[in-house]
Design a protein around this motif. Structure first.
Motif, PDB file in Angstrom:
ATOM      1  N   ILE A  70      82.333  53.106 -10.130  1.00 13.06           N
ATOM      2  CA  ILE A  70      81.627  51.910 -10.167  1.00 13.06           C
ATOM      3  C   ILE A  70      81.950  51.327  -8.428  1.00 13.06           C
ATOM      4  N   LEU A 108      86.944  46.402 -17.742  1.00 14.00           N
ATOM      5  CA  LEU A 108      86.328  47.210 -16.768  1.00 14.00           C
ATOM      6  C   LEU A 108      87.190  48.343 -16.183  1.00 14.00           C
ATOM      7  N   ILE A 152      77.904  53.770 -11.606  1.00  9.21           N
ATOM      8  CA  ILE A 152      77.345  52.293 -11.714  1.00  9.21           C
ATOM      9  C   ILE A 152      77.403  51.654 -10.484  1.00  9.21           C
ATOM     10  N   CYS A 196      78.554  48.105 -18.917  1.00 11.58           N
ATOM     11  CA  CYS A 196      79.582  49.167 -18.572  1.00 11.58           C
ATOM     12  C   CYS A 196      79.956  50.110 -19.264  1.00 11.58           C
ATOM     13  N   ILE A 200      86.684  51.842 -17.808  1.00 13.47           N
ATOM     14  CA  ILE A 200      85.443  52.463 -17.305  1.00 13.47           C
ATOM     15  C   ILE A 200      85.936  53.711 -16.502  1.00 13.47           C
TER      16      ILE A 200
END
Length: 275
Positions: free
Chosen positions: A115, A108, A69, A56, A111
């Motif tokens: 996502i 995460l 993603i 990621c 990011i």
């Protein structure tokens, strides 16, 4: 956007180093990462955590064409059935504290690209928490969500008590955490945990279609919009509105704002340059 996937030797080398994760990026810039431990129902061990976080981060900061993603699980039984209990069973308190057990998953949150979790089958324990770390959850109608850690003598450790409460409210979250009961896909949608539920056979097609729509947007504006929505969980309403207003104003420094508004006036599709 490129008409075919951009060749990136760094990305190919990174994928080649993985043992538990599959990845690809299509011509629209949609990256799909597949948790690949089907015999273990995609249980989340430390190695898989490291691989998913690394993938990621690379897609977010280095890949030349990735824009959105998707995270999903291999097979039809499980998105991820939880943390790897065999790996965790002998851990002591001092080891958990000193090594920051499960801390890596919070990476995460940094990011910037959207996502989407495409949840097929079980999303239990760490699997449910991983899905909640995504920005959007699309569930197969066969999916189920839950935090059964209470039955193992522990409690959720990847943000489950916090994100589930924000998603479904205190009373329902408390019941789920204290009993280990599961939510069906339909219940997850009705409570606001998931965005929608679709037939299992249509899960990836539906998720990819959504991802391509998002991928067509300006990258910096999508990142700003994502950050603003996430700030709603961190700020008061007044603070959040002020944050949004500053990000809105900053869009007028972008060429994409000029292109988007010109395209609207001229009744054509905008061509964003991500600048």
């Amino acid at each position: 956007m490129p008409s075919q996937p951009a060749v990136d030797e760094g990305w190919d080398a990174l994928l080649g180093s993985f043992s538990n994760l599959l990845g690809e990026v299509d011509e629209a810039g949609v990256a799909t990462l597949t948790l690949n431990r089907p015999k273990q129902l995609n249980a989340l061990n430390s190695e898989l955590m490291g691989e998913l976080v690394a993938a990621c981060q690379y897609l977010d900061r280095k890949h030349p064409s990735a824009r959105v993603i998707i995270v999903t699980g291999s097979g039809s039984k499980a998105f991820a059935a939880g943390a790897d209990i065999k790996e965790m069973s002998s851990v002591t308190y001092s080891e958990a504290y000193n090594k920051g057990l499960l801390d890596g998953w919070e990476t995460l949150r940094t990011i910037r690209k959207p996502i989407i979790a495409a949840v097929n089958g079980f999303a239990l324990g760490g699997g449910c928490e991983l899905a909640m770390l995504a920005d959007i959850i699309i569930a197969a109608d066969s999916a189920s969500f839950g935090q059964p850690e209470i039955n193992l003598g522990v409690l959720p450790g990847m943000g489950g008590t916090q994100r589930l409460t924000r998603a479904v409210g205190k009373s329902r979250a408390m019941e789920l955490v204290l009993t280990g009961d599961r939510l069906s896909a339909a219940e997850a949608v009705s409570l606001g945990l998931a965005s929608r539920a679709v037939p299992a056979a249509e899960l990836m097609e539906t998720t990819q279609k959504l991802a391509r729509r998002i991928a067509a947007a300006s990258l910096p504006v999508a990142a700003k919009a994502k950050e603003c929505v996430n700030q709603a969980y961190e700020m008061t309403l007044a603070e959040g509105v002020r944050f949004e207003k500053r990000e809105f104003w900053s869009c007028f420094a972008l060429a994409d704002q000029k292109e988007g508004m010109a395209a609207f006036i001229e009744k054509r599709t905008p061509v964003f340059g991500d600048s």
